[in-house]
Design a protein around this motif. Structure first.
Motif: not given
Lengths: 153, 143, 140
Positions: A109-135
């Motif tokens: 019903q709401d995959p980008y909002g109420e239908g979120w799955l989990a929250e994760i505490m990340v380390t070295d977030g900037a480096a991890q973000q750079s490996r993912l796809l932008d929109p």
């Protein structure tokens, strides 16, 4: 409300919000505002939820679980298939969506909002973000996938 | 129960894209053909979509049970649009959640698990149907 | 209009639950979708026109649709025209069965032999209509 990229393939319309990043497999990652430590929320994309069908059960790894990128973050069983969700990011699970236990259809019903799955505490977030796809990159990838696989929807 | 007396109308969704739609249809036939043939009757959803006057009158005059195969709840929405009184909305997915071992597969032809899920769903509705038609003569034998 | 580069035809079966011919529409549509014209066709759920399926309505406006009805009420054809757009082609099982000499179609849940022959006849006719509305070579 973030800007939305969207494409219609046959009778299906798929949406991609521009306020987060994505794994090629269709898991989104959004940095939560006000969490300087790098707390992210993850969920499945609109394409993945439509492709997978109505969700019957969702079972995420519990709080405290340490994940490496590529580890199984949980399982979603739909009317079509059972999906092993691959964590797009490394960190420690700090919360799962309590609504998934009683109303997993919220993922559809709401995959980008109420239908979120989990929250994760990340380390070295900037480096991890750079490996993912932008929109834009995910949108292009998803559109190609959708046009190739629409007959399976 | 004789024809013309109070019957429960069963309206399954006409879903054609997923096995759960076929389960809805199969469960409806379980009820009207096997389990409670004299206490229930079908109304085709397509007639309600069209606005067929006779079908609208039937759902307006009888208690209705809808059986939907997906989250869009077409059967329930169309009965409501037609002025019907829904006494029970059933979602196949909800029943599957209670019977995880019965995963339906196949749209044109259901696998045995899907057939069983349909039967389980239909049987779960029997107490309600019996209550709604209690006191009518010639009730069907209980299963 | 869809961004999809390929042209497809939508098939809308009445799926009428009260008549065996409704089951024929459903099985014939599935045969064309999954087998004889796989990749060229999309099935649209008729009730979604009323229950809020914007994707179905839009598709039926932008792409050619073929309706398959079980009986002369023609619910699928009339509802498609009312809620979306005029179908590119329509067929009615009772008429086609009569034209092909198929009589005694029965069995809403499990079709009898005549019903199975009707499925074959309707699927065959549907496949021809798909080719026709998509402008394919050899279309009837």
């Amino acid at each position: 409300m973030p800007d939305i990229l969207q494409v219609t393939v046959d009778k299906f319309t798929f949406r991609v919000p521009t306020d987060r990043v994505f794994s090629p497999e269709g898991v989104w990652v959004m940095w939560l505002p006000g969490t300087a430590e790098g707390r992210v929320r993850i969920g499945v994309t609109d394409y993945l939820q439509q492709h997978s069908g109505d969700v019957a059960f969702a079972d995420m790894m519990p709080a405290g679980t340490e994940l490496k990128a590529g580890d199984e973050a949980g399982t979603i069983e739909t009317i079509k298939a059972t999906l092993q969700l691959v964590s797009p990011i490394a960190g420690v699970v700090v919360a799962t969506n309590p609504a998934l236990g009683t109303a997993p259809e919220i993922i559809n019903q709401d995959p980008y909002g109420e239908g979120w799955l989990a929250e994760i505490m990340v380390t070295d977030g900037a480096a991890q973000q750079s490996r993912l796809l932008d929109p834009d990159a995910y949108f292009a990838h998803m559109k190609e996938q959708a046009e190739a696989e629409v007959d399976a929807l | 129960m004789k024809d013309g007396m109070r019957k429960v109308v069963i309206v399954p969704c006409s879903g054609i894209g997923k096995p759960f739609g076929t389960v809805a249809r199969e469960a409806a036939y379980d009820l009207v053909e096997d389990l409670r043939p004299h206490a229930t009757r079908l109304v085709a959803l397509s007639k309600l979509v069209l606005g067929d006057a006779e079908s609208r009158a039937i759902v307006a005059a009888h208690p209705v049970i809808t059986i939907d195969g997906c989250k869009l709840n077409c059967a329930a929405k169309c009965v409501q649009e037609s002025g019907g009184t829904i006494v029970r909305e059933v979602a196949v997915l909800e029943v599957f959640r209670q019977h995880k071992d019965l995963k339906p597969e196949g749209i044109a032809e259901l696998n045995p698990e899907g057939v069983r899920l349909a039967r389980v769903l239909a049987e779960e509705l029997l107490p309600e149907i019996d209550a709604l038609t209690a006191g009518a003569a010639g009730e069907d034998d209980h299963v | 209009m869809s961004d999809s580069p390929e042209r497809k035809a939508g098939i809308i079966a009445c799926s009428g639950e009260e008549l065996a011919e409704g089951t024929v529409t459903r099985l014939a549509a599935l045969r064309v979708l999954h087998d004889t014209r796989r990749g060229d066709t999309v099935t649209l759920c008729l009730p979604l026109f009323l229950a809020g399926g914007e994707g179905e309505r839009t598709f039926a406006r932008d792409f050619p649709t073929i309706t398959v009805d079980g009986c002369e009420l023609r619910c699928a054809a009339r509802a498609t025209e009312r809620y979306s757009a005029r179908p590119a082609a329509s067929l009615v099982v009772t008429e086609l069965a009569a034209a092909r000499g198929i009589t005694g179609v029965a069995g809403c849940r499990r079709l009898n032999d005549a019903g199975q022959r009707a499925v074959e006849a309707v699927a065959d006719e549907l496949a021809g209509l798909v080719d026709q509305v998509l402008g394919r070579e050899g279309a009837r």
